[in-house]
Design a protein around this motif. Structure first.
Motif, mmCIF file in Angstrom:
data_model
loop_
_atom_site.group_PDB
_atom_site.id
_atom_site.type_symbol
_atom_site.label_atom_id
_atom_site.label_comp_id
_atom_site.label_asym_id
_atom_site.label_seq_id
_atom_site.Cartn_x
_atom_site.Cartn_y
_atom_site.Cartn_z
ATOM 1 N N GLU A 1 0.438 -1.002 0.108
ATOM 2 C CA GLU A 1 0.435 -0.093 -0.235
ATOM 3 C C GLU A 1 0.786 0.971 0.017
ATOM 4 N N ARG B 1 -3.216 8.866 11.185
ATOM 5 C CA ARG B 1 -4.590 9.096 11.719
ATOM 6 C C ARG B 1 -5.781 7.610 10.189
ATOM 7 N N MET B 2 -4.878 7.299 9.098
ATOM 8 C CA MET B 2 -5.496 6.960 8.076
ATOM 9 C C MET B 2 -5.624 6.281 8.538
ATOM 10 N N GLY C 1 -6.590 3.040 9.996
ATOM 11 C CA GLY C 1 -7.809 2.025 10.360
ATOM 12 C C GLY C 1 -8.513 1.931 8.773
ATOM 13 N N ARG C 2 -9.014 3.369 8.399
ATOM 14 C CA ARG C 2 -9.423 3.223 7.074
ATOM 15 C C ARG C 2 -8.851 2.782 5.436
ATOM 16 N N THR C 3 -7.373 2.942 5.467
ATOM 17 C CA THR C 3 -7.209 2.498 4.722
ATOM 18 C C THR C 3 -6.939 1.027 4.754
ATOM 19 N N ALA D 1 -9.200 -0.829 6.231
ATOM 20 C CA ALA D 1 -10.508 -1.396 6.675
ATOM 21 C C ALA D 1 -10.939 -3.105 7.256
ATOM 22 N N ASP D 2 -10.056 -3.402 6.316
ATOM 23 C CA ASP D 2 -10.531 -5.714 6.410
ATOM 24 C C ASP D 2 -9.727 -5.609 7.325
ATOM 25 N N ARG E 1 -7.206 -3.606 14.488
ATOM 26 C CA ARG E 1 -6.569 -2.858 14.945
ATOM 27 C C ARG E 1 -5.247 -3.591 15.146
#
Length: 192
Positions: A30, A40-41, A43-45, A47-48, A51
């Motif tokens: 990625e 901060r991104m 978790g969104r980047t 998402a699958d 944490r």
């Protein structure tokens, strides 16, 4: 002796275990494809991924000097030179798997990389791809064992093996066990 034949089966197994981590594969590719990822991104980047999986992948990446924290519009994670080289290895491995439709024609990138790395450290395959010469009888036996669709696939596996072996040889830290404190220093700080 070639540079790739200097690795033992145990070393290849250790390295493949580290390099096959799905979160690490995702993180390295990625960042390689899209540039640094803001903290901060994450978790969104991804998402699958949970944490925990993201933190673990970051810990492995930092421990092996593949990823470093940097600042670009806030704290972010970027690849080091080693990480960029590993992204190229992942691409080489996935390209071979896509061409051979391995493990199945509709496999995703991470599965292709994981399964090909797993195949590379199987003793029957490792002996063939790491050797200087290819014994047709051994190739036939590996084909008969159902490891690959045909002998040509096994012979062509030499290119991804060479990329993986060269990366391991030039990055020997991947052969050392990761200390728990190295993997998750941030979590250790938060728990105090």
């Amino acid at each position: 002796m070639s540079t790739t034949s200097t690795l033992t089966a145990a070393q290849v197994t250790r390295a493949v275990t580290v390099l096959s981590h799905p979160g690490l594969i995702r993180l390295v590719t990625e960042i390689d494809d899209n540039g640094p990822v803001n903290r901060r991104m994450l978790g969104r980047t991804f998402a699958d991924l949970t944490r925990h999986q993201i933190r673990h992948a970051l810990g492995i990446g930092r421990a092996h000097q593949l990823i470093r924290a940097g600042h670009r519009n806030g704290p972010c994670h970027r690849l080091t030179g080693r990480g960029a080289d590993l992204a190229d290895v992942y691409d080489t491995v996935a390209r071979w798997a896509r061409t051979q439709q391995f493990p199945v024609p509709a496999s995703d990138f991470v599965t292709r990389v994981q399964q090909t790395l797993a195949l590379l450290h199987r003793e029957a395959v490792l002996g063939l791809v790491a050797g200087e010469t290819v014994d047709p009888h051994q190739v036939r036996q590996a084909g008969d064992a159902g490891l690959l669709p045909d002998a040509d696939a096994l012979i062509s596996l030499h290119r991804p093996w060479t990329a993986v072996a060269e990366w391991i040889r030039t990055n020997p830290s991947v052969l050392a066990p990761i200390r728990r404190s190295t993997v998750a220093p941030a979590e250790a700080e938060r728990s105090r």
